[in-house]
Design a protein around this motif. Structure first.
Motif, short mmCIF file in Angstrom:
data_model
loop_
_atom_site.label_atom_id
_atom_site.label_comp_id
_atom_site.label_asym_id
_atom_site.label_seq_id
_atom_site.Cartn_x
_atom_site.Cartn_y
_atom_site.Cartn_z
N LEU A 112 0.87 -1.33 0.00
CA LEU A 112 0.20 0.01 0.01
C LEU A 112 0.82 1.24 -0.07
CD1 LEU A 112 -2.82 -1.12 2.70
CD2 LEU A 112 -3.07 -0.62 0.16
N ALA A 113 2.04 1.37 0.58
CA ALA A 113 2.98 2.36 0.83
C ALA A 113 3.45 2.71 -0.83
CB ALA A 113 4.00 2.20 1.59
N VAL A 114 3.88 1.49 -1.46
CA VAL A 114 4.37 1.55 -2.71
C VAL A 114 3.28 2.36 -3.81
CG1 VAL A 114 5.05 0.60 -4.79
CG2 VAL A 114 5.97 -0.22 -2.62
N LEU A 115 1.81 1.73 -3.49
CA LEU A 115 0.91 2.24 -4.36
C LEU A 115 0.39 3.58 -3.95
CD1 LEU A 115 -1.70 -0.69 -4.31
CD2 LEU A 115 -0.26 0.02 -6.20
N SER A 116 0.86 4.15 -2.83
CA SER A 116 0.54 5.42 -2.42
C SER A 116 1.43 6.39 -3.14
CB SER A 116 0.46 5.64 -0.82
OG SER A 116 0.33 7.06 -0.45
N LEU A 117 2.89 6.01 -3.08
CA LEU A 117 3.74 6.65 -3.75
C LEU A 117 3.40 6.77 -5.13
CD1 LEU A 117 6.54 8.23 -3.58
CD2 LEU A 117 7.82 5.94 -3.92
N ALA A 273 -2.38 12.17 4.21
CA ALA A 273 -0.79 12.09 3.71
C ALA A 273 0.24 12.51 4.41
CB ALA A 273 -1.04 12.35 2.19
N LEU A 274 -0.03 13.62 4.83
CA LEU A 274 1.30 14.20 5.65
C LEU A 274 1.35 13.81 7.17
CD1 LEU A 274 0.47 18.13 5.19
CD2 LEU A 274 2.15 16.81 3.93
N ARG A 275 0.34 13.20 7.46
CA ARG A 275 0.13 12.62 8.83
C ARG A 275 0.97 11.20 8.69
NH1 ARG A 275 -3.25 14.88 12.62
NH2 ARG A 275 -4.75 16.84 11.87
N ARG A 276 0.44 10.46 7.63
CA ARG A 276 1.21 9.17 7.55
C ARG A 276 2.61 9.20 7.65
NH1 ARG A 276 -3.13 8.11 3.96
NH2 ARG A 276 -1.95 8.78 2.14
N ARG A 277 3.39 10.23 6.99
CA ARG A 277 4.88 10.36 6.87
C ARG A 277 5.53 11.24 7.84
NH1 ARG A 277 3.56 13.48 2.28
NH2 ARG A 277 4.72 15.17 2.04
N ALA A 278 4.72 11.66 8.75
CA ALA A 278 5.13 12.82 9.79
C ALA A 278 6.21 11.94 10.70
CB ALA A 278 3.98 13.27 10.79
N THR A 279 7.06 12.75 11.20
CA THR A 279 7.96 12.18 12.35
C THR A 279 7.48 12.49 13.56
OG1 THR A 279 9.25 14.17 12.21
CG2 THR A 279 10.02 12.72 10.84
N ASP A 295 -3.30 20.17 14.85
CA ASP A 295 -2.26 19.43 15.45
C ASP A 295 -1.04 19.97 14.88
OD1 ASP A 295 -3.69 17.48 17.05
OD2 ASP A 295 -4.16 16.29 15.13
N VAL A 296 0.05 20.10 15.56
CA VAL A 296 1.43 20.05 14.93
C VAL A 296 2.06 19.10 14.33
CG1 VAL A 296 3.73 21.42 15.34
CG2 VAL A 296 1.53 22.40 16.49
N VAL A 297 2.12 19.22 12.91
CA VAL A 297 2.86 18.00 12.45
C VAL A 297 4.06 18.23 11.77
CG1 VAL A 297 2.38 16.31 10.49
CG2 VAL A 297 0.37 17.12 11.50
#
Length: 360
Positions: A112-117, A273-279, A295-297
């Protein structure tokens, strides 16, 4: 005697015939998939542009019979029938969309991560010009197409780089080009290039090719192409060297892309999408402050301009807190979309800008 290749006149003609056949079959699938009604031969002949080249009805019917067999050999569930079995209506044709559809597919989190990219590159499924004309002709025949069944038939890459489309076409056609290129910290100069491939590397697009002026291979970042791309030679006028891996060439030239953190104020339920790759994700300032329900992302950013394109698409749901360069780039895009010039809110010393407030 040497065998014919795609570079010979005979090979080029065969390749052209194959391309026309493929396009004709694709348009036939589109026409037969775009409606649940049965289409008669005459309706199909009118809807599929390539059938117009048939000089006679007999020639069309021979071609159509071959195409039907080809579709069935490819596993396309082509049906023959009519609107009312009690009457001897003219035979009609359609594709069984339920049988043609894929079964339910499950993916692992990694897949799913590859498909999202990939979805960030293939952002829009659209139809080619001849296929679109086929749908117009169906409407003119009183057949209302269901375009939702056609999504994904011919996806096209969309990017924010104006040079992408002409350079991609040039790599496909093996056509040399010229363009003005601005190197980092240098003056713009006209380059004459034989394009080999376009590569995405760490969120940026690069052209790999042979620079005729320097008689050597070079890598060009598409965002630094500052003029229209012009073709300066005929298609097929050069060959790409064998054994060249464009990604390795880019990796060896560009190296590792440095990233830096960006702090974003994101409304609850938005910016997935930003939240998924947030640190990190932390609650906003609080119920009484401006950040209520936000939230602060924190995300890693490698390219300010590319990240600004994405963040600006969220509109009022995402505000850049820092770095200032990213905030300025986002505000510049929003003001441009609103038809406004650069405003005081875009300065380096400005605080966070609420997206719906640009131009206020």
């Amino acid at each position: 005697m040497t065998s014919a290749t795609s570079s010979s006149p005979g090979g080029a003609a065969a390749a052209a015939r194959g391309a026309r056949r493929t396009e004709r079959l694709l348009n036939l699938v589109i026409a037969l998939s775009a409606t649940r009604r049965w289409l008669t031969k005459e309706q199909i002949r009118t809807a599929v542009p390539q059938y117009a080249d048939c000089a006679t009805t007999t020639a069309f019917e021979r071609m159509f019979e071959r195409d039907k067999e080809d579709l069935r050999e490819l596993g396309v569930p082509l049906e023959t029938g009519g609107e009312d079995p009690l009457f001897e209506d003219e035979a009609g044709y359609r594709i069984d969309r339920d049988a043609y559809a894929l079964p339910e597919i499950r993916f692992t989190p990694g897949e799913l991560a590859v498909l999202s990219l990939a979805s960030r590159v293939w952002q829009q499924a659209s139809l080619a010009g001849p296929a679109t004309r086929a749908l117009v002709k169906l409407r003119s025949l009183g057949v209302e197409p269901d375009e939702s069944s056609l999504v994904g038939l011919e996806p096209r890459v969309r990017t924010s780089e104006p040079a992408f489309d002409p350079l991609y076409a040039a790599t496909r056609d093996r056509a040399p080009v010229s363009f003005t290129y601005r190197r980092a910290g240098g003056e713009p100069s006209v380059r004459h290039v034989e394009p080999w491939a376009i590569v995405s590397w760490h969120g940026r697009w690069y052209l790999v090719g042979h620079d005729r002026d320097r008689d050597d291979s070079r890598v060009f970042r598409l965002s630094r192409v500052s003029s229209a791309v012009k073709r300066i030679g005929r298609p097929g006028s050069y060959r790409v060297p064998e054994g060249v891996d464009p990604r390795e060439v880019v990796a060896g030239t560009v190296g590792t892309v440095q990233t830096r953190p960006a702090r974003l104020l994101v409304r609850s339920g938005a910016g997935l999408a930003l939240r998924r790759r947030a640190t990190s994700v932390e609650p906003g300032p609080g119920a009484a402050g401006e950040g209520a329900g936000e939230d602060v992302v924190v995300v890693d950013v490698s390219d300010v301009e590319t990240s600004a394109d994405e963040i600006a698409s969220y509109g009022a749901d995402v505000v850049v807190l820092e770095p200032p360069q990213l905030r300025e780039a986002v505000v510049r895009r929003l003001r441009g979309a609103a038809g406004l010039g650069p405003g005081p809110g875009a300065g380096p010393g400005a605080g966070p800008v609420r997206q719906q407030g640009v131009g206020a």
